[in-house]
Design an enzyme around this catalytic site. Structure first.
Site, short mmCIF file in Angstrom:
data_model
loop_
_atom_site.label_atom_id
_atom_site.label_comp_id
_atom_site.label_asym_id
_atom_site.label_seq_id
_atom_site.Cartn_x
_atom_site.Cartn_y
_atom_site.Cartn_z
N HIS A 215 -1.21 0.46 -1.03
CA HIS A 215 -0.40 0.22 -2.23
C HIS A 215 -0.95 0.93 -3.46
O HIS A 215 -0.19 1.34 -4.33
CB HIS A 215 -0.28 -1.30 -2.50
CG HIS A 215 -1.57 -1.96 -2.87
ND1 HIS A 215 -2.58 -2.19 -1.96
CD2 HIS A 215 -2.02 -2.45 -4.05
CE1 HIS A 215 -3.58 -2.79 -2.56
NE2 HIS A 215 -3.27 -2.97 -3.84
N ASP A 216 -2.25 1.08 -3.55
CA ASP A 216 -2.86 1.70 -4.74
C ASP A 216 -3.41 3.09 -4.48
O ASP A 216 -4.29 3.56 -5.22
CB ASP A 216 -3.98 0.80 -5.28
CG ASP A 216 -3.47 -0.28 -6.23
OD1 ASP A 216 -2.33 -0.13 -6.73
OD2 ASP A 216 -4.19 -1.26 -6.46
N LYS A 219 -4.08 5.65 -7.27
CA LYS A 219 -5.17 5.53 -8.25
C LYS A 219 -6.19 6.66 -8.12
O LYS A 219 -7.01 6.87 -9.01
CB LYS A 219 -5.87 4.17 -8.09
CG LYS A 219 -5.05 3.01 -8.66
CD LYS A 219 -5.82 1.71 -8.60
CE LYS A 219 -5.05 0.58 -9.27
NZ LYS A 219 -5.78 -0.71 -9.22
N HIS A 244 0.26 5.70 -11.25
CA HIS A 244 -0.34 5.64 -9.91
C HIS A 244 0.69 5.29 -8.85
O HIS A 244 0.52 5.63 -7.67
CB HIS A 244 -1.52 4.65 -9.89
CG HIS A 244 -1.14 3.21 -9.76
ND1 HIS A 244 -0.81 2.43 -10.85
CD2 HIS A 244 -1.05 2.39 -8.68
CE1 HIS A 244 -0.53 1.21 -10.45
NE2 HIS A 244 -0.66 1.15 -9.13
N HIS A 274 5.37 -1.88 -5.93
CA HIS A 274 4.60 -3.12 -5.90
C HIS A 274 4.27 -3.64 -7.31
O HIS A 274 3.62 -4.68 -7.45
CB HIS A 274 3.30 -2.95 -5.09
CG HIS A 274 2.27 -2.08 -5.73
ND1 HIS A 274 2.34 -0.70 -5.70
CD2 HIS A 274 1.12 -2.38 -6.40
CE1 HIS A 274 1.30 -0.20 -6.33
NE2 HIS A 274 0.53 -1.19 -6.77
N HIS A 275 4.76 -2.93 -8.35
CA HIS A 275 4.62 -3.44 -9.72
C HIS A 275 5.98 -3.74 -10.35
O HIS A 275 6.05 -3.98 -11.56
CB HIS A 275 3.84 -2.45 -10.59
CG HIS A 275 2.37 -2.49 -10.37
ND1 HIS A 275 1.57 -3.56 -10.73
CD2 HIS A 275 1.53 -1.57 -9.81
CE1 HIS A 275 0.32 -3.30 -10.40
NE2 HIS A 275 0.27 -2.10 -9.84
N ASP A 303 -1.16 -8.84 -4.18
CA ASP A 303 -2.05 -8.08 -5.05
C ASP A 303 -2.36 -8.85 -6.33
O ASP A 303 -3.50 -8.88 -6.80
CB ASP A 303 -1.40 -6.74 -5.38
CG ASP A 303 -2.35 -5.79 -6.11
OD1 ASP A 303 -3.56 -5.82 -5.81
OD2 ASP A 303 -1.88 -5.02 -6.97
#
Length: 364
Positions: A215-216, A219, A244, A274-275, A303
């Protein structure tokens, strides 16, 4: 020297009939004879897969043709032997009953030797071709499964490696990735149990769980001074941080092994969205409600929970109870009500798997 020819099993209570059929086939096949169904079953036990065809009479003592077929089907469910009825019975009822029980052909007595020889030969060859084809397909299927498993193992190793690299760069423990995977799986299962609309096969839930680890991934493209800033980000820095999600999708699309997998949709959706928030106030696309794929919603909540109960450079670790209160109270943005209900039902499980344990380890 062992005779490797295929076996023809002749089953008839009249010795003369067996002798006539034997004469037709003994030059090309090994011929075994049986005077009734019971003897025929014993012959099948002895010769098994060597039997190429069964030439079967209907009217016999002890166990007739129909009784033999019934026993054959019962004892050898996973095997198929071609069977010819060779009989003087010519009623439609007898013939149809034979076909219903799996007989391949019916030849009436008296028969033409040339015709029966050809029909038997053609049927044996047809079955042999089918068995060869089934064997080839089975072998290819096994190879495909083995290749798929190797590909899956390679993909998992790559996902674990990349996600762990990201977490260490983000000053996090690689355990964060494992917790996200576990929490996402628990939430997906709880959501499916509560609402059939969100129910997915176990294999799909596992794929989503694995995909959550990435998911990240975006970054990697965020500068260290922003990624690990101990204080609150400025408006400009936060805009860079939000990138990201999009950059992560670009990275995923550049990895062939992921882009070409059936699971890519989960990787992409989770990474990009996911944000996002239920009320449309998230990023990068401002999706709202069910516009957000449910797997992205689940990972977002997983998360968020893990971030709350873990120590970060910009905050201390909160207790499980405090994290639950903050999420349910909307302090971390709006989530799908159905997802929040599922979260509440499994909160004790999450606490046992991480929760206060994470907090106690991080504050020592």
């Amino acid at each position: 020297m062992e005779d490797l020819r295929k076996v023809i099993l002749i089953v008839d209570d009249i010795e003369l009939n067996r002798a006539i059929l034997n004469e037709l086939f003994y030059r090309s096949y090994r011929v075994q004879e049986a005077a009734n169904g019971i003897e025929a079953l014993k012959a099948i036990e002895k010769f098994g897969d060597q039997i190429a065809i069964i030439l079967l009479d209907v009217v016999m003592p002890e166990l007739d043709g129909f009784g033999f077929l019934k026993e054959l089907k019962s004892r050898y469910k996973n095997k198929q032997y071609p069977v010819f009825f060779i009989t003087a019975e010519d009623s439609d009822e007898i013939i149809n009953r034979g076909y219903d029980m799996g007989v391949d052909d019916v030849i009436n007595k008296p028969f033409n030797p040339s015709i029966i020889r050809r029909r038997v030969k053609n049927t044996i060859e047809l079955y042999e071709r089918r068995f060869r084809m089934e064997s080839i397909i089975e072998g290819q299927t096994r190879k495909i499964k083995e290749q798929a498993e190797k590909l899956r193992e390679t993909s998992l190793a790559m996902v674990d490696t990349l996600s762990t690299v990201i977490e260490f760069r983000d000053c996090e423990s690689g355990e964060h990735v494992k917790r996200i995977r576990t929490t996402s799986k628990v939430l997906m299962e709880a959501l499916g149990d509560a609402d059939p609309a969100y129910r997915f096969p176990a294999a799909t839930v596992e794929e989503i769980s694995v995909a959550s680890a990435m998911h990240d991934v975006g970054k990697i493209a965020i500068p260290d001074h922003i990624l690990n800033k101990p204080g609150k980000l400025t408006v400009e820095e936060f805009e860079i941080m939000k990138e990201h999600t999009v950059k992560g999708c670009e990275i995923l699309q550049s990895v062939d092994i992921l882009r070409n997998s059936d699971s890519f949709v989960y990787y992409y959706d989770i990474c990009r969205w996911h944000h996002e928030k239920w009320d449309g106030r998230g990023y990068p696309d401002g999706l709202k409600g069910d516009e957000i794929p449910i797997w992205a919603q689940v990972v977002a909540l997983a998360d968020c929970y893990d971030a709350l109960v873990s120590e970060r450079v910009y905050k201390p670790a909160y207790s499980h109870e405090k994290a639950l209160e903050m999420i349910q109270g909307g302090e971390c943005g709006q989530f799908n009500p159905a997802l929040l209900n599922a979260f509440a039902k499994v909160s004790d499980i999450l606490k046992q798997q991480g929760g206060d344990k994470i907090r106690s380890e991080t504050v020592q």
